[in-house]
Write a protein that holds these residues in place. Structure first.
Motif, PDB file in Angstrom:
ATOM      1  N   ASP A 310      -7.663  -9.994 141.997  1.00  8.71           N
ATOM      2  CA  ASP A 310      -6.928  -8.738 141.839  1.00  8.71           C
ATOM      3  C   ASP A 310      -7.164  -7.846 143.058  1.00  8.71           C
ATOM      4  OD1 ASP A 310      -5.495  -6.622 140.913  1.00  8.71           O
ATOM      5  OD2 ASP A 310      -6.653  -6.312 139.087  1.00  8.71           O
ATOM      6  N   SER A 311      -6.537  -8.206 144.153  1.00  4.82           N
ATOM      7  CA  SER A 311      -6.839  -7.589 145.442  1.00  4.82           C
ATOM      8  C   SER A 311      -6.488  -6.107 145.514  1.00  4.82           C
ATOM      9  CB  SER A 311      -6.087  -8.334 146.551  1.00  4.82           C
ATOM     10  OG  SER A 311      -6.505  -9.678 146.629  1.00  4.82           O
ATOM     11  N   ASP A 312      -5.429  -5.686 144.823  1.00  2.00           N
ATOM     12  CA  ASP A 312      -5.069  -4.271 144.923  1.00  2.00           C
ATOM     13  C   ASP A 312      -6.106  -3.389 144.223  1.00  2.00           C
ATOM     14  OD1 ASP A 312      -4.156  -5.421 142.544  1.00  2.00           O
ATOM     15  OD2 ASP A 312      -2.492  -4.053 142.326  1.00  2.00           O
ATOM     16  N   SER A 313      -6.614  -3.823 143.083  1.00  2.00           N
ATOM     17  CA  SER A 313      -7.606  -3.025 142.363  1.00  2.00           C
ATOM     18  C   SER A 313      -8.930  -2.963 143.112  1.00  2.00           C
ATOM     19  CB  SER A 313      -7.816  -3.578 140.955  1.00  2.00           C
ATOM     20  OG  SER A 313      -6.628  -3.456 140.193  1.00  2.00           O
ATOM     21  N   THR A 314      -9.395  -4.096 143.627  1.00  2.00           N
ATOM     22  CA  THR A 314     -10.659  -4.091 144.362  1.00  2.00           C
ATOM     23  C   THR A 314     -10.523  -3.322 145.667  1.00  2.00           C
ATOM     24  OG1 THR A 314     -10.087  -6.272 145.286  1.00  2.00           O
ATOM     25  CG2 THR A 314     -11.479  -6.226 143.323  1.00  2.00           C
ATOM     26  N   GLY A 315      -9.341  -3.411 146.307  1.00  2.00           N
ATOM     27  CA  GLY A 315      -9.123  -2.637 147.525  1.00  2.00           C
ATOM     28  C   GLY A 315      -9.089  -1.146 147.263  1.00  2.00           C
ATOM     29  N   SER A 316      -8.459  -0.748 146.151  1.00  2.00           N
ATOM     30  CA  SER A 316      -8.376   0.679 145.853  1.00  2.00           C
ATOM     31  C   SER A 316      -9.752   1.250 145.532  1.00  2.00           C
ATOM     32  CB  SER A 316      -7.397   0.933 144.697  1.00  2.00           C
ATOM     33  OG  SER A 316      -7.881   0.408 143.477  1.00  2.00           O
ATOM     34  N   ILE A 317     -10.579   0.502 144.811  1.00  2.00           N
ATOM     35  CA  ILE A 317     -11.933   0.974 144.486  1.00  2.00           C
ATOM     36  C   ILE A 317     -12.759   1.146 145.756  1.00  2.00           C
ATOM     37  CG2 ILE A 317     -14.106   0.260 143.412  1.00  2.00           C
ATOM     38  CD1 ILE A 317     -12.364  -0.962 141.139  1.00  2.00           C
ATOM     39  N   CYS A 318     -12.698   0.166 146.652  1.00  2.00           N
ATOM     40  CA  CYS A 318     -13.410   0.275 147.923  1.00  2.00           C
ATOM     41  C   CYS A 318     -12.930   1.506 148.700  1.00  2.00           C
ATOM     42  CB  CYS A 318     -13.199  -0.991 148.741  1.00  2.00           C
ATOM     43  SG  CYS A 318     -13.978  -0.979 150.371  1.00  2.00           S
ATOM     44  N   GLY A 319     -11.620   1.707 148.763  1.00  2.00           N
ATOM     45  CA  GLY A 319     -11.074   2.867 149.482  1.00  2.00           C
ATOM     46  C   GLY A 319     -11.475   4.184 148.849  1.00  2.00           C
ATOM     47  N   ASN A 320     -11.478   4.236 147.506  1.00  2.00           N
ATOM     48  CA  ASN A 320     -11.943   5.443 146.817  1.00  2.00           C
ATOM     49  C   ASN A 320     -13.364   5.800 147.242  1.00  2.00           C
ATOM     50  OD1 ASN A 320     -10.368   4.479 143.693  1.00  2.00           O
ATOM     51  ND2 ASN A 320      -9.629   5.954 145.188  1.00  2.00           N
ATOM     52  N   LEU A 321     -14.230   4.795 147.305  1.00  2.00           N
ATOM     53  CA  LEU A 321     -15.631   5.029 147.628  1.00  2.00           C
ATOM     54  C   LEU A 321     -15.821   5.473 149.074  1.00  2.00           C
ATOM     55  CD1 LEU A 321     -17.199   1.955 145.777  1.00  2.00           C
ATOM     56  CD2 LEU A 321     -17.409   4.360 145.106  1.00  2.00           C
ATOM     57  N   LEU A 322     -15.265   4.734 150.016  1.00  2.00           N
ATOM     58  CA  LEU A 322     -15.498   5.066 151.417  1.00  2.00           C
ATOM     59  C   LEU A 322     -14.772   6.341 151.826  1.00  2.00           C
ATOM     60  CD1 LEU A 322     -15.540   1.566 153.126  1.00  2.00           C
ATOM     61  CD2 LEU A 322     -17.451   3.038 152.499  1.00  2.00           C
ATOM     62  N   GLY A 323     -13.624   6.622 151.205  1.00  2.00           N
ATOM     63  CA  GLY A 323     -12.953   7.886 151.482  1.00  2.00           C
ATOM     64  C   GLY A 323     -13.774   9.068 151.021  1.00  2.00           C
ATOM     65  N   ALA A 324     -14.416   8.923 149.844  1.00  2.00           N
ATOM     66  CA  ALA A 324     -15.284   9.993 149.340  1.00  2.00           C
ATOM     67  C   ALA A 324     -16.542  10.122 150.178  1.00  2.00           C
ATOM     68  CB  ALA A 324     -15.649   9.722 147.885  1.00  2.00           C
ATOM     69  N   LEU A 325     -17.020   9.019 150.733  1.00  2.00           N
ATOM     70  CA  LEU A 325     -18.237   9.037 151.540  1.00  2.00           C
ATOM     71  C   LEU A 325     -18.003   9.679 152.903  1.00  2.00           C
ATOM     72  CD1 LEU A 325     -21.176   8.139 152.052  1.00  2.00           C
ATOM     73  CD2 LEU A 325     -20.275   5.915 152.792  1.00  2.00           C
ATOM     74  N   HIS A 326     -16.921   9.290 153.572  1.00  2.00           N
ATOM     75  CA  HIS A 326     -16.720   9.693 154.963  1.00  2.00           C
ATOM     76  C   HIS A 326     -15.657  10.764 155.180  1.00  2.00           C
ATOM     77  CE1 HIS A 326     -19.372   6.477 156.110  1.00  2.00           C
ATOM     78  NE2 HIS A 326     -18.543   5.532 155.704  1.00  2.00           N
ATOM     79  N   GLY A 327     -14.769  10.966 154.218  1.00  2.00           N
ATOM     80  CA  GLY A 327     -13.672  11.892 154.417  1.00  2.00           C
ATOM     81  C   GLY A 327     -12.461  11.227 155.033  1.00  2.00           C
ATOM     82  N   GLU A 328     -11.361  11.957 155.069  1.00  2.00           N
ATOM     83  CA  GLU A 328     -10.078  11.354 155.443  1.00  2.00           C
ATOM     84  C   GLU A 328     -10.008  10.901 156.895  1.00  2.00           C
ATOM     85  OE1 GLU A 328      -6.625  13.905 155.582  1.00  2.00           O
ATOM     86  OE2 GLU A 328      -7.886  15.690 155.680  1.00  2.00           O
ATOM     87  N   THR A 329     -10.768  11.523 157.810  1.00  2.00           N
ATOM     88  CA  THR A 329     -10.632  11.175 159.221  1.00  2.00           C
ATOM     89  C   THR A 329     -11.186   9.797 159.542  1.00  2.00           C
ATOM     90  OG1 THR A 329     -12.717  12.303 159.731  1.00  2.00           O
ATOM     91  CG2 THR A 329     -10.679  13.586 159.966  1.00  2.00           C
ATOM     92  N   ALA A 330     -11.980   9.210 158.652  1.00  2.00           N
ATOM     93  CA  ALA A 330     -12.513   7.869 158.888  1.00  2.00           C
ATOM     94  C   ALA A 330     -11.529   6.770 158.499  1.00  2.00           C
ATOM     95  CB  ALA A 330     -13.822   7.679 158.116  1.00  2.00           C
ATOM     96  N   LEU A 331     -10.458   7.123 157.808  1.00  2.00           N
ATOM     97  CA  LEU A 331      -9.513   6.104 157.342  1.00  2.00           C
ATOM     98  C   LEU A 331      -8.687   5.562 158.496  1.00  2.00           C
ATOM     99  CD1 LEU A 331      -8.240   7.860 154.087  1.00  2.00           C
ATOM    100  CD2 LEU A 331     -10.073   6.164 154.303  1.00  2.00           C
TER     101      LEU A 331
END
Length: 379
Positions: A310-331
């Protein structure tokens, strides 16, 4: 706190909220087209490094790139529901998670109607681009349809789903509970329990609920400035105090242990396919732990979606975490600018920040009704 320090804290908070919601969306869109591909096919098409750019897909007869799935759709309605529940609180009625079931009922409209029909209130339901079926989970659809039928007869909204599902459809939409402004007085315990309760509207298994609470707790700890390792520690502590936590706790511990070894798709697949809640959480968390630095977000997202599951769900969870950790400029900017619905996502992110930092200036206690409460009615 000085005025300068307070302003910096608010700026950091806004960046983390925007980063988490955008990160989840780009992880979702990165994984969506390959969700039903096995690993050999992904590598044959995308190369040995996996999925590092949006793959072409056709949605509603339109070819393109960066399409989101039901994961992001439901996450956006979670954000809207949280804002509306907060408006309800400031109107003297108290925060109730049952408001979220109304939000998911509005999402159900987007899966059944061709477009807005003018019968529902609020702003988000009027966004025509959301009216598209993106392989929605059967469990979510059936549970919400059952709740709607019950509401029309004798059962009010706010009742948990009567099923044994622990599918990933609860956890993949739960990050927004962790994005509530820490200064608003909602502790991490509340974050966990509110997300778990909201997941329970569609998923009746204890692991489906607790994995959802765990993701919200991880995000909430990161928004509070904790490291990813500290967020894991905080969340495991919360889990230990809840009955039936063992599956979710074991999945998190396995992700932590896996991250001590070189990152590899085979390690991802050893954690599970991500179709069920604790596996989706473990894969998304593992990818974030394997590539935790600001310059490694694309590496983490690629790892999170390059597997036979389920690549979309696992990708979204990873993105949720790293976005919260680093903020939007790291994306990764090449993914951010092309993701579907970016304007709506960022508007909701900013509105969430506004509601929990200065919302009372927009609507105040007990009314009067304002343009803000028309946008986000308190129910």
């Amino acid at each position: 706190m000085t005025e300068t320090a307070e302003r910096q804290a608010l700026e950091s908070y806004r960046s983390r909220v925007r980063g988490s919601l955008l990160g989840g969306a780009i992880g979702d869109a990165l994984g969506g087209p390959v969700e039903f591909w096995d690993l050999p096919r992904i590598r044959a098409v995308c190369g040995p490094d996996g999925v590092r750019s949006y793959q072409p897909a056709t949605v509603d007869g339109v070819p393109g790139h960066g399409w989101i799935t039901d994961d992001t759709q439901m996450t956006l309605f979670t954000v809207e529901g949280i804002i509306r529940a907060s408006v309800r609180t400031d109107r003297g009625l108290g925060f109730t998670v049952a408001v979220l079931q109304h939000a998911y009922d509005r999402w159900l409209d987007t899966q059944q109607l061709d477009g807005p029909d003018g019968t529902r209130d609020g702003w988000l339901i009027g966004q025509r681009w959301l009216y598209s079926r993106r392989a929605p989970g059967t469990t979510c659809l059936q549970a919400l349809e059952t709740a709607r039928d019950g509401h029309r007869s004798i059962s009010p909204f706010g009742r948990p789903a009567v099923n044994g599902s622990k599918g990933c459809g609860g956890v993949m939409r739960s990050a927004p509970f962790g994005l509530v402004w820490p200064g608003a007085g909602y502790p991490l315990d509340w974050t966990f329990d509110a997300a778990a309760e909201a997941a329970g509207f569609t998923h009746g298994h204890v692991t489906g609920r607790l994995a959802s609470g765990a993701l919200a707790s991880l995000v909430g700890a990161l928004v509070r400035g904790r490291s990813l390792a500290e967020a894991v520690e905080d969340t495991l502590g919360l889990l230990e105090r809840r009955d039936g936590h063992q599956e979710t706790s074991r999945a998190i511990v396995r992700a932590v242990e896996a991250a001590r070894h070189p990152a590899d798709a085979a390690v991802v697949e050893s954690l599970g396919a991500g179709w069920i809640a604790e596996e989706a959480l473990a894969v998304g968390l593992y990818a974030a732990l394997a590539h935790p630095e600001p310059g490694e977000v694309l590496d983490a997202l690629a790892l999170a979606v390059t597997h036979s599951g389920d690549s979309d769900s696992t990708g979204s969870i990873c993105g949720n975490l790293l976005g919260a950790l680093h903020g939007e400029t790291a994306l990764p900017p090449e993914l951010v600018f092309e993701v579907e619905g970016r304007g709506t996502i960022l508007t909701l992110a900013d509105d969430l920040c506004t509601e929990f930092t200065v919302g009372r200036e927009l609507h105040g206690d007990y009314g009067p009704f304002t343009r803000w409460t028309t946008r986000y009615p308190g129910w």
